[in-house]
Design a protein around this motif. Structure first.
Motif, PDB file in Angstrom:
ATOM      1  N   ASP A  84       0.803  -1.231   0.000  1.00  0.00           N
ATOM      2  CA  ASP A  84       0.000   0.000   0.000  1.00  0.00           C
ATOM      3  C   ASP A  84       0.836   1.281   0.000  1.00  0.00           C
ATOM      4  OD1 ASP A  84      -3.143  -0.704   0.509  1.00  0.00           O
ATOM      5  OD2 ASP A  84      -1.842  -2.240   1.351  1.00  0.00           O
ATOM      6  N   GLU A 102      -7.086  -2.411  -5.542  1.00  0.00           N
ATOM      7  CA  GLU A 102      -8.140  -1.731  -6.302  1.00  0.00           C
ATOM      8  C   GLU A 102      -7.653  -0.414  -6.889  1.00  0.00           C
ATOM      9  OE1 GLU A 102      -7.882  -1.596  -3.121  1.00  0.00           O
ATOM     10  OE2 GLU A 102      -8.841   0.140  -2.200  1.00  0.00           O
ATOM     11  N   HIS A 103      -6.701   0.230  -6.240  1.00  0.00           N
ATOM     12  CA  HIS A 103      -6.171   1.490  -6.761  1.00  0.00           C
ATOM     13  C   HIS A 103      -5.271   1.275  -7.983  1.00  0.00           C
ATOM     14  CE1 HIS A 103      -7.362   4.353  -3.484  1.00  0.00           C
ATOM     15  NE2 HIS A 103      -7.509   3.207  -2.837  1.00  0.00           N
ATOM     16  N   HIS A 159      -4.472  -3.570   2.220  1.00  0.00           N
ATOM     17  CA  HIS A 159      -5.709  -2.801   2.023  1.00  0.00           C
ATOM     18  C   HIS A 159      -6.214  -2.056   3.257  1.00  0.00           C
ATOM     19  CE1 HIS A 159      -9.456  -1.552   0.272  1.00  0.00           C
ATOM     20  NE2 HIS A 159     -10.163  -2.224   1.146  1.00  0.00           N
ATOM     21  N   HIS A 202      -5.302  -8.802  -1.485  1.00  0.00           N
ATOM     22  CA  HIS A 202      -5.299  -7.379  -1.121  1.00  0.00           C
ATOM     23  C   HIS A 202      -6.408  -7.108  -0.089  1.00  0.00           C
ATOM     24  CE1 HIS A 202      -4.391  -3.189  -1.335  1.00  0.00           C
ATOM     25  NE2 HIS A 202      -5.646  -2.914  -1.575  1.00  0.00           N
ATOM     26  N   ASP A 218      -2.124  -1.836  -4.187  1.00  0.00           N
ATOM     27  CA  ASP A 218      -2.217  -0.379  -4.076  1.00  0.00           C
ATOM     28  C   ASP A 218      -0.839   0.269  -4.213  1.00  0.00           C
ATOM     29  OD1 ASP A 218      -4.955  -0.577  -3.842  1.00  0.00           O
ATOM     30  OD2 ASP A 218      -5.063   0.027  -1.741  1.00  0.00           O
TER      31      ASP A 218
END
Ligand code: FE2
Ligand code: FE2
Length: 356
Positions: free
Chosen positions: A45, A116-117, A247, A211, A86
């Motif tokens: 992340d 997801e990013h 995440h 994630h 991420d």
């Protein structure tokens, strides 16, 4: 590795390590046969965020740069590095390239998890050019590792809901955006996983990287995987199964049947403990003690790194918080659950923090 012997582990790391505690994870699998012992590092992340031109958000850059630098200085050297997803903030080529450039400085083989990013701008197309498949498995010194892409969602949401790819990304990138959609692994990938695990002896230690959490923790913030139970069912036959996820940008742990769940921290910023919506469905176990930190607005207060010792096939997470009290969350064979033994006393627990 001896119990959290951070000083020994980092000897040779020199001034960089002496001056700072950096956001990365170090994982040791210590088996009866010492020749089989190995470590790997875990970074997650980083949320590399493009501002304009050649400008990126500096704090997020620094988090990743420092993690990479320290990973390269580790003694003993890890066998490989995991990156937990991420990497980027909004999935643009600029962000993914900039992140990739920093990760390329790692002196080790690096395995990537999709966040997801990274995904929702072009559905992972550019990420794939850099890193290959979105889900896969590998074996290393007697352990079966599986990497899942757990941040997929309903086709209708993905393909029909939004006028532009950018808007789709922005909707999914919001922490508590009600327009977001629950994460899931999905049918196709679960079928692949079932087939992948068929060939693995059920006594083999199994470590799954995802994630999102592969459990249902807090729906309001998408600390949630909608088909978690179906994925868990595939992991159930294994005597030693662990899921390690990113995440959530905070320390969490849980036990569901034989499966132990542990999170890793972010290099970018910590999230406060979920509590925005009184009505939101949540399953945060009492046992999951909030991170021992007070200020979610101080971006280094709860970033950090950890040893993960899987000596018995169950993990002991040794979190070294950058600017706060260190923590150990270890699997306790007596109760069959992970425990944060120093914080079992309710009076010592920091209450949930409100997210504004
Ligand atoms: Fe994240
Ligand atoms: Fe995420």
């Amino acid at each position: 590795m001896p119990d959290n012997n951070r000083r020994d582990f980092l000897k040779g790391a020199g001034a960089v390590a002496a001056a700072t505690t950096l956001p990365l994870s170090v994982v040791e699998l210590a088996f009866a046969d010492p020749a089989q012992n190995f470590t790997f590092a875990y970074i997650s992340d980083s949320h590399i965020q493009h501002v304009k031109g050649t400008q990126f958000v500096r704090n997020w850059d620094r988090g990743l740069i420092r993690a990479v630098a320290e990973t390269n200085l580790l003694t003993p050297k890890p066998d490989f590095v995991m990156f937990g997803g991420d990497l980027a903030q909004l999935g643009t080529k600029e962000e993914l390239d900039h992140g990739a450039e920093m990760l390329a400085k790692l002196n080790y083989k690096t395995y990537m998890v999709m966040g997801e990013h990274d995904y929702y701008l072009d559905l992972g197309e550019y990420w794939s050019k850099l890193y290959g498949p979105h889900y896969y498995s590998f074996d290393h010194k007697g352990v079966h590792f599986v990497v899942l892409n757990s941040i997929l969602t309903f086709d209708d949401w993905t393909y029909n809901r939004w006028p532009t790819a950018k808007q789709r990304m922005l909707e999914m990138a919001g922490l508590d955006n009600p327009n977001g959609s629950p994460f899931m692994v999905g049918d196709k990938q679960r079928q692949w996983l079932a087939k992948d695990l068929e060939k693995v002896d059920k006594a083999t230690p199994l470590v799954v990287f995802s994630h999102s959490p592969i459990q249902k923790i807090y729906k309001g913030w998408n600390f949630w995987t909608d088909d978690a139970e179906q994925v868990q069912a595939l992991l159930k036959p294994f005597a030693k199964a662990t899921v390690i996820y990113g995440h959530v940008h905070q320390i969490q742990y849980n036990q569901i049947d034989n499966i132990t769940f542990n999170s890793v921290m972010a290099t970018a910023w910590p999230w406060p403990y979920p509590q925005s919506y009184a009505q939101a469905e949540q399953h945060l176990p009492k046992l999951t003690v909030p991170m021992n930190r007070a200020n979610p607005f101080f971006e280094r207060d709860a970033t950090g790194w950890q040893f993960i010792d899987v000596a018995t096939g169950k993990v002991a997470m040794k979190y070294n918080l950058y600017n706060n009290t260190n923590r150990v969350v270890a699997f306790d064979p007596a109760t069959g659950k992970p425990l944060d033994s120093a914080f079992q006393d309710l009076a010592k627990q920091i209450p949930p923090q409100v997210h504004y």
